[in-house]
Design a protein around this motif. Structure first.
Motif, mmCIF file in Angstrom:
data_model
loop_
_atom_site.group_PDB
_atom_site.id
_atom_site.type_symbol
_atom_site.label_atom_id
_atom_site.label_comp_id
_atom_site.label_asym_id
_atom_site.label_seq_id
_atom_site.Cartn_x
_atom_site.Cartn_y
_atom_site.Cartn_z
ATOM 1 N N PHE A 249 5.492 -1.453 -5.833
ATOM 2 C CA PHE A 249 4.766 -2.270 -6.728
ATOM 3 C C PHE A 249 3.636 -2.561 -5.914
ATOM 4 C CE2 PHE A 249 9.208 -2.521 -7.432
ATOM 5 C CZ PHE A 249 9.396 -2.478 -8.730
ATOM 6 N N ARG A 250 2.422 -2.623 -6.636
ATOM 7 C CA ARG A 250 1.199 -3.076 -5.934
ATOM 8 C C ARG A 250 0.412 -3.689 -7.013
ATOM 9 N NH1 ARG A 250 -0.572 2.199 -2.223
ATOM 10 N NH2 ARG A 250 1.668 2.076 -1.180
ATOM 11 N N ASN A 251 -0.226 -4.834 -6.741
ATOM 12 C CA ASN A 251 -0.863 -5.641 -7.904
ATOM 13 C C ASN A 251 -2.322 -4.896 -7.832
ATOM 14 O OD1 ASN A 251 -1.662 -7.234 -9.721
ATOM 15 N ND2 ASN A 251 -1.588 -9.124 -8.432
ATOM 16 N N PHE A 260 -2.358 7.446 -13.336
ATOM 17 C CA PHE A 260 -2.757 7.665 -12.006
ATOM 18 C C PHE A 260 -2.550 6.420 -10.702
ATOM 19 C CE2 PHE A 260 -5.827 7.783 -8.667
ATOM 20 C CZ PHE A 260 -5.739 9.107 -8.040
ATOM 21 N N ARG A 261 -2.669 5.279 -11.389
ATOM 22 C CA ARG A 261 -2.933 4.000 -10.678
ATOM 23 C C ARG A 261 -2.218 3.084 -11.367
ATOM 24 N NH1 ARG A 261 -5.011 3.079 -6.288
ATOM 25 N NH2 ARG A 261 -6.683 4.645 -6.440
ATOM 26 N N MET A 262 -0.983 2.740 -11.074
ATOM 27 C CA MET A 262 -0.060 1.920 -11.824
ATOM 28 C C MET A 262 0.233 0.607 -10.984
ATOM 29 S SD MET A 262 2.074 4.069 -14.215
ATOM 30 C CE MET A 262 3.238 4.732 -13.096
ATOM 31 N N GLU A 264 3.674 -0.547 -11.147
ATOM 32 C CA GLU A 264 4.807 -0.346 -10.807
ATOM 33 C C GLU A 264 4.870 1.288 -10.586
ATOM 34 O OE1 GLU A 264 7.933 -1.920 -13.315
ATOM 35 O OE2 GLU A 264 9.208 -0.342 -12.768
ATOM 36 N N PHE A 265 5.294 1.878 -9.731
ATOM 37 C CA PHE A 265 5.133 3.411 -9.704
ATOM 38 C C PHE A 265 6.483 3.601 -8.934
ATOM 39 C CE2 PHE A 265 3.259 3.642 -5.597
ATOM 40 C CZ PHE A 265 2.462 2.423 -5.480
ATOM 41 N N GLU A 266 6.544 5.217 -8.763
ATOM 42 C CA GLU A 266 7.683 5.698 -7.862
ATOM 43 C C GLU A 266 7.047 6.433 -6.687
ATOM 44 O OE1 GLU A 266 10.434 6.663 -10.558
ATOM 45 O OE2 GLU A 266 11.905 6.905 -9.021
ATOM 46 N N MET A 268 7.821 9.216 -3.521
ATOM 47 C CA MET A 268 8.499 10.184 -2.715
ATOM 48 C C MET A 268 8.154 10.223 -1.441
ATOM 49 S SD MET A 268 9.453 13.029 -5.950
ATOM 50 C CE MET A 268 7.637 13.580 -5.842
ATOM 51 N N GLU A 269 8.922 9.506 -0.397
ATOM 52 C CA GLU A 269 8.380 9.454 1.103
ATOM 53 C C GLU A 269 9.521 9.812 1.919
ATOM 54 O OE1 GLU A 269 4.985 6.118 1.203
ATOM 55 O OE2 GLU A 269 7.060 5.220 1.286
ATOM 56 N N MET A 270 8.628 10.392 3.189
ATOM 57 C CA MET A 270 9.543 11.062 4.033
ATOM 58 C C MET A 270 9.110 10.561 5.375
ATOM 59 S SD MET A 270 10.184 13.496 6.623
ATOM 60 C CE MET A 270 8.874 14.244 6.493
ATOM 61 N N LEU A 333 -3.326 12.930 -4.229
ATOM 62 C CA LEU A 333 -2.007 12.862 -4.610
ATOM 63 C C LEU A 333 -0.817 12.509 -3.882
ATOM 64 C CD1 LEU A 333 0.091 14.296 -6.760
ATOM 65 C CD2 LEU A 333 -0.809 16.323 -5.840
ATOM 66 N N GLU A 334 -1.312 13.074 -2.522
ATOM 67 C CA GLU A 334 -0.284 12.829 -1.635
ATOM 68 C C GLU A 334 -1.210 12.442 -0.177
ATOM 69 O OE1 GLU A 334 2.809 16.056 -0.955
ATOM 70 O OE2 GLU A 334 3.345 15.276 0.642
ATOM 71 N N GLY A 335 -0.338 11.525 0.865
ATOM 72 C CA GLY A 335 -0.698 11.183 1.842
ATOM 73 C C GLY A 335 0.003 11.872 3.084
ATOM 74 N N THR A 373 5.267 11.850 5.272
ATOM 75 C CA THR A 373 4.579 12.297 3.816
ATOM 76 C C THR A 373 4.853 11.261 2.790
ATOM 77 O OG1 THR A 373 6.421 13.892 3.051
ATOM 78 C CG2 THR A 373 5.158 14.738 4.628
ATOM 79 N N ALA A 374 3.961 11.093 1.856
ATOM 80 C CA ALA A 374 3.953 10.212 0.757
ATOM 81 C C ALA A 374 3.498 10.769 -0.266
ATOM 82 C CB ALA A 374 3.558 8.976 1.423
ATOM 83 N N ILE A 375 4.160 11.102 -1.362
ATOM 84 C CA ILE A 375 3.461 11.308 -2.636
ATOM 85 C C ILE A 375 3.994 10.538 -3.820
ATOM 86 C CG2 ILE A 375 5.436 13.033 -2.919
ATOM 87 C CD1 ILE A 375 3.499 14.835 -4.291
ATOM 88 N N GLY A 376 2.973 10.243 -4.789
ATOM 89 C CA GLY A 376 3.365 9.444 -5.862
ATOM 90 C C GLY A 376 4.021 10.409 -6.995
ATOM 91 N N LEU A 377 5.186 10.120 -7.310
ATOM 92 C CA LEU A 377 6.022 10.805 -8.312
ATOM 93 C C LEU A 377 5.173 10.558 -9.637
ATOM 94 C CD1 LEU A 377 8.190 12.352 -9.606
ATOM 95 C CD2 LEU A 377 9.585 10.095 -9.735
HETATM 96 P P1 ATP Z 1 -4.922 5.054 -3.271
HETATM 97 O O1 ATP Z 1 -6.141 5.353 -2.102
HETATM 98 O O2 ATP Z 1 -5.042 6.014 -4.290
HETATM 99 O O3 ATP Z 1 -4.864 3.527 -3.606
HETATM 100 P P2 ATP Z 1 -3.074 4.824 -1.235
HETATM 101 O O4 ATP Z 1 -3.644 5.691 -0.333
HETATM 102 O O5 ATP Z 1 -3.077 3.413 -1.059
HETATM 103 O O6 ATP Z 1 -3.560 5.313 -2.551
HETATM 104 P P3 ATP Z 1 -0.390 5.541 -0.109
HETATM 105 O O7 ATP Z 1 -0.006 3.898 0.404
HETATM 106 O O8 ATP Z 1 -0.643 6.593 0.893
HETATM 107 O O9 ATP Z 1 -1.555 5.477 -1.337
HETATM 108 O O10 ATP Z 1 0.830 5.805 -1.071
HETATM 109 C C1 ATP Z 1 1.284 7.098 -1.110
HETATM 110 C C2 ATP Z 1 1.319 7.551 -2.444
HETATM 111 O O11 ATP Z 1 1.774 6.756 -3.412
HETATM 112 C C3 ATP Z 1 -0.164 8.057 -2.785
HETATM 113 O O12 ATP Z 1 -0.616 9.313 -2.271
HETATM 114 C C4 ATP Z 1 -0.067 8.154 -4.534
HETATM 115 O O13 ATP Z 1 0.635 9.515 -4.876
HETATM 116 C C5 ATP Z 1 1.059 6.789 -4.708
HETATM 117 N N1 ATP Z 1 0.581 5.788 -5.217
HETATM 118 C C6 ATP Z 1 -0.120 4.627 -4.347
HETATM 119 N N2 ATP Z 1 -0.605 3.944 -5.178
HETATM 120 C C7 ATP Z 1 -0.452 4.125 -6.538
HETATM 121 C C8 ATP Z 1 -0.344 3.279 -7.802
HETATM 122 N N3 ATP Z 1 -1.024 2.397 -7.995
HETATM 123 N N4 ATP Z 1 0.063 4.373 -8.987
HETATM 124 C C9 ATP Z 1 0.584 5.344 -8.726
HETATM 125 N N5 ATP Z 1 0.819 6.060 -7.616
HETATM 126 C C10 ATP Z 1 0.356 5.494 -6.535
#
Ligand code: ATP
Length: 514
Positions: A249-251, A260-262, A264-266, A268-270, A333-335, A373-377
């Motif tokens: 969750f991120r405000n 793309f930016r929610m 509440e999201f999901e 998949m992190e390792m 998409l993924e970090g 590795t962290a990807i947003g579902l």
């Molecule tokens: P951004 O720079 O786009 O805010 P972030 O670098 O803060 O993303 P991470 O903290 O690395 O993102 O989170 C890992 C992954 O989670 C991101 O690569 C992205 O796919 C997903 N993610 C992050 N924030 C959101 C969000 N608000 N909504 C949907 N997916 C997200």
């Protein structure tokens, strides 16, 4: 309206009409940046999760899973740095009253410069034809060199402003670049301010700071605090990793662009725990593995690129993003992050508990380093959907909308269609449906003309339709129609199961990752 906005709009309406994604609590006009996944959306999401989980946990004997709680002890977020430093620098446009992330506005300006370079290259390639030497042109053309230099300077200024936390310098950069608000077109900007992204709530009935807890903004911390529990219980030896799929969750202040930016999201992190000093090798390993995981899905190699971070987070010594070419352009998409021993060290010092590993080979204890590795579902879902969505003109002049979703991810695998609703065809179709639905997600459909039924299956991305006709009653064969080529082949009913496993199973993809 720009065509990228058109594409996104089409995706949003297609997703709603065909039961992939709905705006959340829509009868109350929705809640911004929150979405619900419909009947096909939830299956697509589950299939993406399965692909990730199998590729990570199932085929790596040194990865194990975890499902930690969303709520964690509040000190977790002190230790991780989220209470003090999980901020976005925000700026408002005084005319449109719209709020933006200052760093994103600058990144967008850099992207515009990159596109200018691309345009110059395109023009020159046309002018020079076959004799065009791209590398030479990049090195010598004054206009291209000018743009490249400007990009470099903007990056340098942004990096130092972010690293110093110098909000005034960030604002000055936006002003100097002449960045305009996309909505009002004005340059009337406020100061830049920091805004913490964590949602806070209260535990139990007591109010006050002592009972403030947070909804987790990432799953990673659950893996860190459980590092020793997992290592000991699963008898893991370093290097090993912990994988998690779960909500975060991120405000988010600027929450646009669909899923793309929610808020509440999901994720998949390792988290991969390694011997200190070996982290760069593992960083490279995971970079290569993760891009391959994407590439073999076949969404198009040119839709991906790596983007190394300009500013490293406080915990990282190397970081890169895998960016995808979304309808709004290339975005994260993924970090992949090399997080050093920052997190485990911080948890050790805040909790007073040792989080060390005794390395039997070295005969010493240490705090492992971590590569993540962290990807947003949801972003992966959007990547799949946007690369798959196609509007095609058919030979007869009609239009079909098709989702060419990678077969093993498709929510419905088979449409089972009796040609007509009589003459014993529905009964035979039903018996095929019953035989196949234990292995595949199937949909039986006997309503409307066959062409219309094919269109419905195309629109939800069903890879194959099985059509049962009168001849099937005599020869025990059916027509298998391919979603993408629309080719039809006759297959014996008895051969269907084996053939479909070959074409639809995830294992053919996973095989390529071993
Ligand atoms: P951004 O720079 O786009 O805010 P972030 O670098 O803060 O993303 P991470 O903290 O690395 O993102 O989170 C890992 C992954 O989670 C991101 O690569 C992205 O796919 C997903 N993610 C992050 N924030 C959101 C969000 N608000 N909504 C949907 N997916 C997200």
């Amino acid at each position: 309206m720009s065509s990228s906005e058109d594409v996104l709009k089409s995706l949003v309406s297609h997703s709603k009409e065909y039961g992939f994604v709905f705006p959340s609590s829509e009868i109350y006009d929705g809640l911004s940046a929150t979405y619900d996944y419909g009947p096909y959306g939830v299956d697509l999401k589950n299939n993406i999760k399965a692909y990730w989980w199998k590729a990570m946990v199932q085929i790596h004997s040194n990865l194990v899973g975890l499902d930690s709680a969303i709520f964690m002890h509040p000190t977790t977020w002190k230790a991780s740095g989220h209470v003090d430093a999980f901020n976005d620098p925000l700026i408002d446009n005084k005319d449109s009253k719209k709020r933006y992330r200052a760093d994103v506005l600058i990144e967008e300006h850099i992207e515009k410069l990159r596109l200018k370079i691309e345009k110059e290259i395109e023009k020159a390639a046309q002018r020079f034809g076959e004799s065009f030497d791209r590398d030479m042109y990049l090195k010598t053309n004054p206009r291209v060199l000018g743009y490249a230099e400007e990009m470099k300077q903007v990056r340098t200024r942004m990096k130092s402003a972010l690293e110093e936390g110098n909000l005034e310098a960030l604002r000055n950069l936006i002003v100097d670049l002449g960045v305009v608000c996309p909505l009002s077109g004005s340059k009337n900007w406020t100061e830049v301010r920091q805004f913490n992204l964590m949602f806070a709530t209260e535990l139990g009935s007591v109010s006050g700071e002592a009972s403030t807890i947070y909804l987790r903004p990432e799953t990673a911390q659950g893996s860190y605090v459980n590092f020793l529990n997992v290592q000991k219980s699963a008898r893991m030896k370093i290097p090993f990793g912990i994988a998690q799929i779960g909500k975060a969750f991120r405000n988010e202040i600027i929450a646009r662009q669909f899923i793309f930016r929610m808020r509440e999201f999901e994720q998949m992190e390792m988290q991969f725990f390694v011997r200190p000093g070996t982290e760069m090798e593992w960083f490279e390993y995971w970079k290569a593995f993760r891009i391959k995981w994407h590439a073999i899905l076949g969404l198009g190699d040119s839709n991906y690129r790596f983007h190394d971070h300009i500013k490293l987070a406080h915990y990282a010594n190397a970081a890169t993003d895998i960016e995808f070419n979304f309808p709004m352009g290339f975005k994260e998409l993924e970090g992949i992050h090399s997080r050093t021993d920052f997190d485990l060290k911080a948890h050790e010092s805040f909790s007073g508990r040792k989080l060390q590993y005794f390395d039997p080979e070295l005969q010493e204890s240490y705090i492992p380093y971590v590569v993540e590795t962290a990807i947003g579902l949801d972003r992966m879902f959007l990547a799949v959907l946007s690369a798959s969505y196609k509007e095609e003109q058919l030979e007869d002049g009609s239009l079909r909308t098709v989702l060419a979703i990678p077969r093993c991810l498709a929510p419905v695998k088979l449409g089972i269609l009796p040609l007509v609703k009589k003459d014993g065809l529905p009964e035979l179709a039903m018996s095929i449906f019953n035989a196949l639905r234990l292995d595949f997600t199937c949909q039986y459909d006997e309503k409307d003309a066959i062409g219309k039924r094919y269109r419905r299956q195309d629109a939800i991305g069903t890879p194959y339709c099985i059509t049962i006709d009168h001849q099937s009653l005599d020869d025990g064969m059916v027509t298998l129609r391919d979603r993408d080529s629309m080719n039809q082949e006759r297959i014996a009913i008895n051969d269907l199961k084996l053939l479909l496993h070959e074409r639809l199973d995830m294992s053919s993809l996973l095989q390529q990752l071993i």
